[in-house]
Each structure stands twice: as structure tokens, then as C-alpha cells.
Design a protein around this motif. Structure first.
Motif, PDB file in Angstrom:
ATOM      1  N   ASN A  24       0.809  -1.215   0.000  1.00  0.00           N
ATOM      2  CA  ASN A  24       0.000   0.000   0.000  1.00  0.00           C
ATOM      3  C   ASN A  24       0.846   1.271   0.000  1.00  0.00           C
ATOM      4  O   ASN A  24       0.338   2.364  -0.243  1.00  0.00           O
ATOM      5  CB  ASN A  24      -1.042   0.004   1.132  1.00  0.00           C
ATOM      6  CG  ASN A  24      -0.402   0.062   2.500  1.00  0.00           C
ATOM      7  OD1 ASN A  24       0.642   0.678   2.694  1.00  0.00           O
ATOM      8  ND2 ASN A  24      -1.028  -0.591   3.471  1.00  0.00           N
ATOM      9  N   TYR A  46       1.704 -12.989  -6.895  1.00  0.00           N
ATOM     10  CA  TYR A  46       0.676 -12.659  -5.908  1.00  0.00           C
ATOM     11  C   TYR A  46      -0.134 -11.431  -6.333  1.00  0.00           C
ATOM     12  O   TYR A  46       0.440 -10.399  -6.679  1.00  0.00           O
ATOM     13  CB  TYR A  46       1.342 -12.396  -4.555  1.00  0.00           C
ATOM     14  CG  TYR A  46       0.414 -11.773  -3.534  1.00  0.00           C
ATOM     15  CD1 TYR A  46      -0.680 -12.476  -3.046  1.00  0.00           C
ATOM     16  CD2 TYR A  46       0.640 -10.479  -3.063  1.00  0.00           C
ATOM     17  CE1 TYR A  46      -1.532 -11.905  -2.114  1.00  0.00           C
ATOM     18  CE2 TYR A  46      -0.203  -9.903  -2.130  1.00  0.00           C
ATOM     19  CZ  TYR A  46      -1.287 -10.614  -1.666  1.00  0.00           C
ATOM     20  OH  TYR A  46      -2.124 -10.050  -0.767  1.00  0.00           O
ATOM     21  N   VAL A  47      -1.435 -11.542  -6.338  1.00  0.00           N
ATOM     22  CA  VAL A  47      -2.323 -10.411  -6.611  1.00  0.00           C
ATOM     23  C   VAL A  47      -3.387 -10.350  -5.520  1.00  0.00           C
ATOM     24  O   VAL A  47      -4.236 -11.234  -5.434  1.00  0.00           O
ATOM     25  CB  VAL A  47      -3.035 -10.550  -7.977  1.00  0.00           C
ATOM     26  CG1 VAL A  47      -3.916  -9.337  -8.231  1.00  0.00           C
ATOM     27  CG2 VAL A  47      -2.028 -10.712  -9.092  1.00  0.00           C
ATOM     28  N   PRO A  48      -3.323  -9.345  -4.651  1.00  0.00           N
ATOM     29  CA  PRO A  48      -4.316  -9.288  -3.578  1.00  0.00           C
ATOM     30  C   PRO A  48      -5.695  -8.982  -4.147  1.00  0.00           C
ATOM     31  O   PRO A  48      -5.826  -8.204  -5.091  1.00  0.00           O
ATOM     32  CB  PRO A  48      -3.840  -8.141  -2.700  1.00  0.00           C
ATOM     33  CG  PRO A  48      -2.971  -7.322  -3.572  1.00  0.00           C
ATOM     34  CD  PRO A  48      -2.431  -8.205  -4.654  1.00  0.00           C
ATOM     35  N   ASN A  49      -6.693  -9.581  -3.585  1.00  0.00           N
ATOM     36  CA  ASN A  49      -8.044  -9.445  -4.114  1.00  0.00           C
ATOM     37  C   ASN A  49      -8.796  -8.323  -3.411  1.00  0.00           C
ATOM     38  O   ASN A  49      -9.664  -8.549  -2.588  1.00  0.00           O
ATOM     39  CB  ASN A  49      -8.781 -10.770  -3.958  1.00  0.00           C
ATOM     40  CG  ASN A  49     -10.042 -10.775  -4.803  1.00  0.00           C
ATOM     41  OD1 ASN A  49     -10.496  -9.720  -5.237  1.00  0.00           O
ATOM     42  ND2 ASN A  49     -10.579 -11.947  -5.043  1.00  0.00           N
ATOM     43  N   LEU A  50      -8.397  -7.090  -3.746  1.00  0.00           N
ATOM     44  CA  LEU A  50      -9.023  -5.929  -3.110  1.00  0.00           C
ATOM     45  C   LEU A  50     -10.477  -5.799  -3.474  1.00  0.00           C
ATOM     46  O   LEU A  50     -11.266  -5.228  -2.737  1.00  0.00           O
ATOM     47  CB  LEU A  50      -8.314  -4.658  -3.552  1.00  0.00           C
ATOM     48  CG  LEU A  50      -7.040  -4.311  -2.808  1.00  0.00           C
ATOM     49  CD1 LEU A  50      -6.823  -2.825  -2.865  1.00  0.00           C
ATOM     50  CD2 LEU A  50      -7.108  -4.776  -1.360  1.00  0.00           C
ATOM     51  N   SER A  51     -10.810  -6.277  -4.647  1.00  0.00           N
ATOM     52  CA  SER A  51     -12.184  -6.124  -5.099  1.00  0.00           C
ATOM     53  C   SER A  51     -13.126  -6.902  -4.178  1.00  0.00           C
ATOM     54  O   SER A  51     -14.150  -6.395  -3.729  1.00  0.00           O
ATOM     55  CB  SER A  51     -12.267  -6.593  -6.542  1.00  0.00           C
ATOM     56  OG  SER A  51     -13.357  -7.407  -6.752  1.00  0.00           O
ATOM     57  N   ALA A  52     -12.740  -8.121  -3.833  1.00  0.00           N
ATOM     58  CA  ALA A  52     -13.552  -8.896  -2.892  1.00  0.00           C
ATOM     59  C   ALA A  52     -13.596  -8.193  -1.535  1.00  0.00           C
ATOM     60  O   ALA A  52     -14.635  -8.109  -0.900  1.00  0.00           O
ATOM     61  CB  ALA A  52     -12.971 -10.299  -2.740  1.00  0.00           C
ATOM     62  N   LEU A  55     -16.090  -5.408  -1.435  1.00  0.00           N
ATOM     63  CA  LEU A  55     -17.477  -5.835  -1.297  1.00  0.00           C
ATOM     64  C   LEU A  55     -17.787  -6.275   0.129  1.00  0.00           C
ATOM     65  O   LEU A  55     -18.880  -6.094   0.615  1.00  0.00           O
ATOM     66  CB  LEU A  55     -17.760  -6.980  -2.267  1.00  0.00           C
ATOM     67  CG  LEU A  55     -17.836  -6.539  -3.722  1.00  0.00           C
ATOM     68  CD1 LEU A  55     -17.996  -7.742  -4.626  1.00  0.00           C
ATOM     69  CD2 LEU A  55     -18.995  -5.567  -3.909  1.00  0.00           C
ATOM     70  N   VAL A  62     -12.520   4.194  -3.014  1.00  0.00           N
ATOM     71  CA  VAL A  62     -12.399   5.066  -4.184  1.00  0.00           C
ATOM     72  C   VAL A  62     -13.317   6.274  -4.014  1.00  0.00           C
ATOM     73  O   VAL A  62     -14.476   6.130  -3.641  1.00  0.00           O
ATOM     74  CB  VAL A  62     -12.791   4.319  -5.475  1.00  0.00           C
ATOM     75  CG1 VAL A  62     -12.702   5.244  -6.683  1.00  0.00           C
ATOM     76  CG2 VAL A  62     -11.913   3.091  -5.669  1.00  0.00           C
ATOM     77  N   ILE A  92      -8.165   6.154  -3.345  1.00  0.00           N
ATOM     78  CA  ILE A  92      -7.934   6.146  -4.786  1.00  0.00           C
ATOM     79  C   ILE A  92      -8.891   7.168  -5.386  1.00  0.00           C
ATOM     80  O   ILE A  92     -10.024   7.301  -4.934  1.00  0.00           O
ATOM     81  CB  ILE A  92      -8.194   4.736  -5.352  1.00  0.00           C
ATOM     82  CG1 ILE A  92      -7.077   3.786  -4.898  1.00  0.00           C
ATOM     83  CG2 ILE A  92      -8.320   4.761  -6.868  1.00  0.00           C
ATOM     84  CD1 ILE A  92      -7.415   2.323  -5.121  1.00  0.00           C
ATOM     85  N   ASN A 115     -21.447   3.791  -9.967  1.00  0.00           N
ATOM     86  CA  ASN A 115     -20.020   3.510  -9.855  1.00  0.00           C
ATOM     87  C   ASN A 115     -19.691   3.022  -8.462  1.00  0.00           C
ATOM     88  O   ASN A 115     -20.377   3.321  -7.497  1.00  0.00           O
ATOM     89  CB  ASN A 115     -19.198   4.762 -10.170  1.00  0.00           C
ATOM     90  CG  ASN A 115     -19.321   5.143 -11.629  1.00  0.00           C
ATOM     91  OD1 ASN A 115     -19.680   4.306 -12.447  1.00  0.00           O
ATOM     92  ND2 ASN A 115     -19.049   6.390 -11.930  1.00  0.00           N
ATOM     93  N   LEU A 116     -18.619   2.301  -8.388  1.00  0.00           N
ATOM     94  CA  LEU A 116     -18.212   1.748  -7.110  1.00  0.00           C
ATOM     95  C   LEU A 116     -17.388   2.803  -6.381  1.00  0.00           C
ATOM     96  O   LEU A 116     -16.175   2.704  -6.289  1.00  0.00           O
ATOM     97  CB  LEU A 116     -17.382   0.490  -7.386  1.00  0.00           C
ATOM     98  CG  LEU A 116     -17.016  -0.399  -6.213  1.00  0.00           C
ATOM     99  CD1 LEU A 116     -18.260  -0.938  -5.541  1.00  0.00           C
ATOM    100  CD2 LEU A 116     -16.134  -1.535  -6.707  1.00  0.00           C
TER     101      LEU A 116
ATOM    102  N   ARG B 111       1.896  -1.396  -6.657  1.00  0.00           N
ATOM    103  CA  ARG B 111       0.534  -1.219  -6.156  1.00  0.00           C
ATOM    104  C   ARG B 111      -0.511  -1.444  -7.230  1.00  0.00           C
ATOM    105  O   ARG B 111      -1.657  -1.786  -6.934  1.00  0.00           O
ATOM    106  CB  ARG B 111       0.368   0.172  -5.559  1.00  0.00           C
ATOM    107  CG  ARG B 111       1.086   0.319  -4.223  1.00  0.00           C
ATOM    108  CD  ARG B 111       1.099   1.755  -3.784  1.00  0.00           C
ATOM    109  NE  ARG B 111      -0.244   2.311  -3.767  1.00  0.00           N
ATOM    110  CZ  ARG B 111      -0.505   3.600  -3.865  1.00  0.00           C
ATOM    111  NH1 ARG B 111       0.475   4.465  -4.000  1.00  0.00           N
ATOM    112  NH2 ARG B 111      -1.740   4.022  -3.822  1.00  0.00           N
ATOM    113  N   ARG B 113      -0.852  -3.777  -9.030  1.00  0.00           N
ATOM    114  CA  ARG B 113      -1.322  -5.155  -8.921  1.00  0.00           C
ATOM    115  C   ARG B 113      -2.490  -5.277  -7.962  1.00  0.00           C
ATOM    116  O   ARG B 113      -3.317  -6.160  -8.093  1.00  0.00           O
ATOM    117  CB  ARG B 113      -0.191  -6.052  -8.423  1.00  0.00           C
ATOM    118  CG  ARG B 113       1.017  -6.085  -9.333  1.00  0.00           C
ATOM    119  CD  ARG B 113       2.192  -6.721  -8.601  1.00  0.00           C
ATOM    120  NE  ARG B 113       1.878  -8.068  -8.165  1.00  0.00           N
ATOM    121  CZ  ARG B 113       2.014  -9.137  -8.911  1.00  0.00           C
ATOM    122  NH1 ARG B 113       2.452  -9.026 -10.145  1.00  0.00           N
ATOM    123  NH2 ARG B 113       1.713 -10.328  -8.444  1.00  0.00           N
ATOM    124  N   LEU B 116      -8.038  -2.499  -8.374  1.00  0.00           N
ATOM    125  CA  LEU B 116      -8.993  -3.141  -9.262  1.00  0.00           C
ATOM    126  C   LEU B 116      -8.980  -2.400 -10.594  1.00  0.00           C
ATOM    127  O   LEU B 116      -9.910  -1.667 -10.911  1.00  0.00           O
ATOM    128  CB  LEU B 116     -10.370  -3.068  -8.596  1.00  0.00           C
ATOM    129  CG  LEU B 116     -11.504  -3.870  -9.203  1.00  0.00           C
ATOM    130  CD1 LEU B 116     -11.190  -5.347  -9.212  1.00  0.00           C
ATOM    131  CD2 LEU B 116     -12.784  -3.585  -8.450  1.00  0.00           C
TER     132      LEU B 116
END
Lengths: 333, 333
Positions: A24, A46-52, A55, A62, A92, A115-116, B111, B113, B116
């Protein structure tokens, strides 16, 4: 199997917390540790799943920033400060452009729902009630600048007071025929209306009769439109003693026209602007202007927005950011 | 129960497709229909769940744009065009600032990565191999401008050729002592290196011996740093016949210094810039510059990025956008 943050930490020989600090980028990490972590991220893909994650806790992290035109110096400086402050706080920032078009401002308010985003900072030009109606179910909104109605939390600079004070400053050297460039006809921006009223208030204080022929309309506030409007004006009117442009961008267009006509500034005509954009400081001559703390506008907007995220119910808040008149060579005699 | 798009369509008496046209704002909808749909959205408190949709098809619809400093006119104009083109194509744009800091460029690549996003457009200043290593597992990346290595798809203006042509243009009126402002020492940006080489190439073509004392270093390319560098230079060097500034922003700072010293432009010294920012057109005198189509840079960057999203495997592509020398009053004798 997909790598987790624990896998990355194990491979790099650090704690999961350190991995997240590297990811971060907010808490500093030593170069050597950073390299180890980045190497492990790479090796494990490795790709962290920020999208999950977004939610899960109902937050996207954002915010959206909507401005008339990112390409203009004023919008660009404001956007820079908001992006900087937002990033410092871990947000963001999404950018939207409205093109000063009421229909696009309106659409944006509708689309913001889809939008999210956790919040919206909007610098409107002609936002009106129709947008508010849509706005009641929006994410938290903070408006920047003057608006004609109480629509949402808002951060602004007192355009009325600043325009009054600038006009008074221009009159101090005995100038009486003070023109303004940037008035609008019909449905104008709230800023145009407030600045025109501030100018008129100053005339009243000074005991100068309002002369309609000294109000030079200019609907769009760009160097080009200002240059065109001033050229047309000077072809059919006597030269005023001073010209107060409602933005620095317009003043830069005006200076260019005055120079080409061989006029001396400020001896033949004093010129002032509004906004204190960087280019005004390097204009020839350097431009007298209304200055205010753009970083403070950004900080206050973010503060109001995050407070509104926590509590949607509290009363609307309005924060005014101080201004001051900065006198430079374009008016100094 | 949560309202669906069908509920909104039924209440508004339109098709679900029309509701989505109103929401996404891309296909025009008549004002009356729009009002009905917006009213229905409001009454039902309808919020489409784009976030779930994003996870379903594996796309977020978001691209990130990373620039050194959004507040500078060049970055602002590029950002404006990219946001405009991206919105026309239905993309949402996130903004990142790197502050011209290699560490922050590097962090951003890591970052990216974790955000989203479906792709990244990066205008790097000193991007190097360490970022590439991290970059292999990134979302698709398009670089803007000059870089020293082949790192990713790239859109650029030929800095070498443009600097050569500008130097040749300055020499056409018989000027021989042509200084450049913006060279860097040590680890410089790729643009600085290319522009310096182009200048040197022109000297060779012209048969003018390279004079080290005519290279004026300026690490940061801002009006302020340019004004400071030129002031220090003029205090200890004779006046050159021409000054080629590596950006318009620097040229604007330089013009301000030259005017304050009572020098006539272009009679005493010709001045040129690079980038064709809006302010250069209104500089006093108007600024000769290297111009190129910024909208084309944006379109090409989006094209490369979306092609890369579809096919990650194809060879790296490099697109060069044409430039031309625009002669204005600052060099015209």
C-alpha cells in the motif's frame, strides 16, 4: 493454487504486515526489505483481491473527483491537491470531466450511483435543483466553489467578498473606470454572478456610478475566449483604466491582447485576475490576483466527505477558505 | 427488497435498455424519457451493483493514469485528453501522481497489482529496470513519452528529432550562439537526454562547435526552477542569441526573467519551448514551440492498452506521434 499474503511473507522472510506496507506504500519500508518482498510477490505472482475486500466491508476505497475541464490550469491545480491529499489518506481517486455542461453534471450525479465509489467531490458550474433531486440517494457529495442553492456539503472561496476587495484595491491608485471581464448573460455560473455583485458592491462603496459598458461578458472563462471578447470590446469602446478579469486564465488572454496593441501595463491599463494559478506569477508583467490556499480546499473537502461517510444524517456544512489580494506588477504603479 | 433495473423500467414505462442508456450516459436519451427514468430511479432508490458485475466478468472497467504532477500544464492537458477519450470509450479513469520520484513510480507499479484496474497508462520520468521486473505480472501497461529501455507498449513524440529541428529552425536567422535550458546532470530523464542529443546533432549539421557553457542545467522542469537557473546563468555568462527551453513551462519562466532585465524578445534573444501548452500561445510574446497532437497521444495509448488487454502475448508496440515546429513571435524577426 493462488498465493496469499502469508505465502509472500514466508518467502520474503517478513511479517504479513510488512508485505501489506510494501503493497500500500503508505508506511515506509527499508529498501532491502522492499526488494525482498517485491521479489517474492513476483515469484509467487501474488495479486491481492481488493475487489472482494471492497465488497465485504461495503467500501471501495475510491472517491470520484468531477471537474469541468482537467486541462485548464485552475482545475489542474485543484485536482493535483485533491489527489495528493486523498492519496496521503489512502484513497484512490477517479476523475470525471463535465465540460461545464449542465447536462453532463446532471448525468454524472445519476451515474455516480452506479459507480463503485464511496464519495464524490464535484466542482460544478451550473448545478441546479434537478441534480439535487437525483442526489438524495447518492454517495456522500462535497461541492467545490459557489453554488446558487444549498445542495450538499461545500467548500468555497467567498467570490463576492474577493471581487469587492479586488475592485477596491484597483481603485486605490485613483482609478475610476474599472472594467470587469467574465460577466455572463442569462443562466450564468454562480461564481460569475457573485463576482459581478462584489464588483458592484465596491463601486457603491467608492461612490462610482455603475457603467453597464464596463461589464464585458465572456461566457467561457478561457484565455482564447477572453482574448476574443477583449479584442471586440476594445474595437468599439475607450480603454478602461483597469481591467479585473474573473479568472487568471482570462487575464493571461487579456494581457496578450493588450501587449499586441502596444499598451503599457499597468501605466495605460492595470490588469488583475482571480485564482493565483502558477502561470500568473510568470505572466509579463506578473499578475495581481485573488489568492487562496488550494491545498486547504482539498483538505477541507476530504474532511467533509469522510465525515459525511460516517454520518449521513448531520446538517449540511459549508466551509469558507480565506482569500487575500496579492499585488504584483500588473497593477503596481 | 432491492430494486432491479426491471423495476425501474416498469415504473418509468420504458425498456430496461433505456434505463441503462440513462445510467451510462453514452447513448443519448430524450429529455422527457430521461426525467421519467431518473424519477423512477429516485423513487425506488435503485443502485446498480456494478461491483458484483465487475467481479463476474473479470473486468472492472477502470484504467489508471499515472503522471508526475497533475498540476503542471503539460500533464493536465495530457490527462484531459486521456480522460476524454477514455470516457468516450466507456472507461473510468483513476489518477495517480508519481511526483517525478523514481521510488514512487516503482511503488505504483507494485501497487497497480493490488488495485482493481484493467490497465495502466504511465507517463514515467525515470522508470528503469527494477520497475520492469515487478511489471511482468502487472495489468497491461502503456508508457507515454521517452524511456531509456523497451519496457512496455509505448506512445511517444520523437524528442531527438524535434529538438534537432527546433535548433535548426533557431539557426535559420543566422543565430549561432544557441543555448539550451533543461539539460540534466547524472541520472536524467530520457526526454532530457534525447533533447540534448538532438540539439547536439543540429550543431553538428550546422557546423557549429559545441560550447559546454551554452548547456544550462535545470533538473526540475518548472517555470520557477527555469527562472532561477536562467537568472544565475545570466549573472555569469554573456547573453546567448537564442534560448531553446526543453519545455514551454520552462520557457514561460525564462520569458519572465528576460523581460525583467529589459531584454527585447526576439531582437535581443529568441526564445523557444517544447509541448505547445495553451499558455505558450498567450505568452508575451507568443511562444515558438514543438507542437504535437495530444489527443492522438491519448487515442493511441487507449488503443494499445485495449489491444493488450485482449492479447497479452503480442510483441511490444511503439507508436510515434508526429510533431511540427510552430513559429510564433518569440523567434520571428
Amino acid at each position: 493454487m493462488r498465493a496469499t499474503v502469508k505465502d509472500v511473507a514466508r518467502r520474503a522472510g517478513v511479517s504479513p504486515k510488512t508485505v501489506s506496507n510494501v503493497m500500500n506504500g503508505i508506511i515506509p519500508v527499508s529498501g532491502a526489505t522492499r526488494t525482498k518482498v517485491e521479489q517474492a510477490i513476483l515469484e509467487l505472482d501474488y495479486v491481492p483481491n481488493l475487489s472482494a475486500r471492497g465488497l465485504r466491508n461495503g467500501r471501495s476505497g475510491v472517491i470520484a473527483l468531477a471537474l469541468p475541464d482537467l486541462g485548464t490550469p485552475y482545475s489542474a491545480e485543484i485536482a493535483h491537491h485533491i489527489v495528493e491529499v486523498a492519496h496521503e489518506q489512502g484513497w484512490i481517486v477517479q476523475i470525471e470531466e463535465t465540460g461545464s455542461d449542465p447536462q453532463r453534471e446532471h448525468e454524472l450525479m445519476v451515474r455516480a450511483r452506479s459507480n463503485l465509489i464511496d464519495g464524490l467531490i464535484l466542482n460544478p458550474v451550473v448545478l441546479d435543483e434537478s441534480a439535487v433531486q437525483v442526489g438524495v440517494a447518492l454517495p456522500p457529495v462535497v461541492l467545490l466553489g459557489e453554488v446558487t442553492q444549498r445542495l450538499a456539503d461545500r467548500v468555497f472561496v467567498d467570490s463576492f467578498g474577493a471581487a469587492r476587495d479586488m475592485t477596491l484595491a484597483l481603485a486605490q491608485s485613483g482609478r475610476r473606470r474599472i472594467a470587469v471581464l467574465g460577466t455572463t448573460q442569462g443562466r450564468g455560473s454562480a461564481a460569475a454572478i457573485q463576482r459581478t455583485r462584489g464588483y458592484e458592491e465596491a463601486l457603491e462603496i467608492l461612490g462610482i456610478e455603475r457603467d453597464e459598458s464596463l461589464l464585458i461578458p465572456c461566457e467561457k472563462w478561457t484565455p482564447q475566449t477572453a482574448a476574443d471578447a477583449l479584442t471586440a470590446y476594445l474595437d468599439s469602446h475607450p480603454l478602461p483604466e483597469a481591467l479585473f478579469c474573473f479568472t487568471d486564465s482570462m487575464a493571461i488572454g487579456a494581457l496578450s491582447v493588450l501587449w499586441k496593441r502596444g499598451l503599457r501595463i499597468p501605466e495605460d491599463i492595470a490588469v488583475a485576475g482571480f485564482d493565483d494559478i502558477a502561470d500568473g506569477r510568470y505572466a509579463v508583467p506578473s499578475l495581481t490576483t485573488v489568492s487562496f490556499d488550494k491545498r486547504a480546499i482539498a483538505s477541507e473537502a476530504l474532511r467533509l466527505l469522510t465525515e459525511r461517510m460516517v454520518d449521513r444524517g448531520h446538517e449540511q456544512r459549508v466551509v469558507s477558505v480565506d482569500y487575500n489580494i496579492v499585488e504584483r506588477d500588473s497593477t503596481r504603479t
